[in-house]
Design a protein around this motif. Structure first.
Motif, mmCIF file in Angstrom:
data_model
loop_
_atom_site.group_PDB
_atom_site.id
_atom_site.type_symbol
_atom_site.label_atom_id
_atom_site.label_comp_id
_atom_site.label_asym_id
_atom_site.label_seq_id
_atom_site.Cartn_x
_atom_site.Cartn_y
_atom_site.Cartn_z
ATOM 1 N N GLY A 39 0.788 -1.232 0.000
ATOM 2 C CA GLY A 39 0.000 0.000 0.000
ATOM 3 C C GLY A 39 0.818 1.279 0.000
ATOM 4 N N GLN A 40 2.126 1.182 -0.087
ATOM 5 C CA GLN A 40 2.983 2.370 -0.011
ATOM 6 C C GLN A 40 3.633 2.735 -1.349
ATOM 7 O OE1 GLN A 40 3.316 4.360 2.775
ATOM 8 N NE2 GLN A 40 1.636 3.072 3.490
ATOM 9 N N ASP A 41 3.126 2.199 -2.445
ATOM 10 C CA ASP A 41 3.724 2.453 -3.760
ATOM 11 C C ASP A 41 3.822 3.943 -4.074
ATOM 12 O OD1 ASP A 41 2.717 -0.217 -3.563
ATOM 13 O OD2 ASP A 41 2.964 -0.434 -5.720
ATOM 14 N N LYS A 42 2.710 4.652 -3.944
ATOM 15 C CA LYS A 42 2.694 6.078 -4.279
ATOM 16 C C LYS A 42 3.602 6.865 -3.342
ATOM 17 C CE LYS A 42 -0.230 10.116 -5.091
ATOM 18 N NZ LYS A 42 0.938 10.931 -5.062
ATOM 19 N N ALA A 43 3.554 6.559 -2.057
ATOM 20 C CA ALA A 43 4.393 7.269 -1.089
ATOM 21 C C ALA A 43 5.877 7.024 -1.365
ATOM 22 C CB ALA A 43 4.039 6.847 0.341
ATOM 23 N N ARG A 75 8.468 -6.974 -10.478
ATOM 24 C CA ARG A 75 7.206 -6.535 -9.883
ATOM 25 C C ARG A 75 7.448 -5.869 -8.532
ATOM 26 N NH1 ARG A 75 1.748 -10.010 -9.019
ATOM 27 N NH2 ARG A 75 0.686 -8.395 -7.849
ATOM 28 N N ASP A 76 6.974 -4.644 -8.413
ATOM 29 C CA ASP A 76 7.074 -3.871 -7.173
ATOM 30 C C ASP A 76 8.508 -3.720 -6.685
ATOM 31 O OD1 ASP A 76 4.277 -3.599 -7.110
ATOM 32 O OD2 ASP A 76 4.052 -5.486 -6.033
ATOM 33 N N MET A 77 9.457 -3.566 -7.600
ATOM 34 C CA MET A 77 10.844 -3.372 -7.186
ATOM 35 C C MET A 77 11.579 -2.501 -8.200
ATOM 36 S SD MET A 77 13.896 -6.002 -6.169
ATOM 37 C CE MET A 77 12.841 -6.825 -5.016
#
Length: 183
Positions: A39-43, A75-77
């Motif tokens: 949930g912290q992608d944007k931050a 993915r996500d990195m």
């Protein structure tokens, strides 16, 4: 007491030019994997932009320039290359120093020479129409897992695990010689 001496993955091998293509080991600076917490992608992206003035890259893309670059690494990195990560990033993402884990080389050339070399080693289309500046891919490089990023019209950064540095050098030199012999 024994003094340890730091060595680069290719132990300072001089740049090699064969035909119109040049291979050189490069120092990308500190390499840090940045993996946002749930949930912290944007931050995490906002913190990266505020601290290092580079955008969080979309999948299969890289942002930034020489000295500070963010490379999509799965993915996500993202792999932050250049500066040490700002402490603010650790609030939003797991940060792992990868500096000693990778061998980085730059492959550059004139015309299609560099693309012809890569065509012998990677299973993806690296033509400028398909793989533009700022595009990146985690892909096979001959038989190794690696990362390929186009950083200029005829310049690529290739990353493989440090343990495979000698194999990368060997495979690239053979492909360069093969392309040069054809010309």
């Amino acid at each position: 007491m024994v003094e340890l001496i730091a060595k680069t993955p290719l132990d300072g091998v001089s740049p090699r030019t064969i035909g119109t293509v040049t291979l050189a080991e490069i120092d990308l600076g500190v390499l840090t994997s940045v993996a946002p917490y749930k949930g912290q992608d944007k931050a995490a992206g906002d913190a990266l932009k505020a601290a290092h003035d580079i955008a969080w890259p979309a999948p299969l893309r890289a942002t930034g320039k020489d000295g500070v670059r963010a490379i999509w690494f799965g993915r996500d990195m993202v792999l932050l290359a250049g500066p040490a990560p700002d402490a603010e990033l650790s609030k939003y993402a797991a940060l792992t120093d990868q500096s000693d884990a990778w061998c980085a080389v730059q492959l550059s050339g004139v015309g299609v020479g560099v693309q012809d070399v890569l065509a012998r080693l990677v299973p993806i289309d690296v033509s400028p129409a398909t793989f533009k500046r700022g595009h990146t891919a985690r892909t096979q490089i001959q038989h190794m897992n690696g990362s390929l990023t186009r950083i200029g019209t005829d310049r690529f950064v290739i990353l493989v695990f440090r343990a495979m540095a000698g194999t990368l050098l060997h495979d690239l030199e053979r492909a360069m010689a093969s392309v040069a012999a054809r010309g």
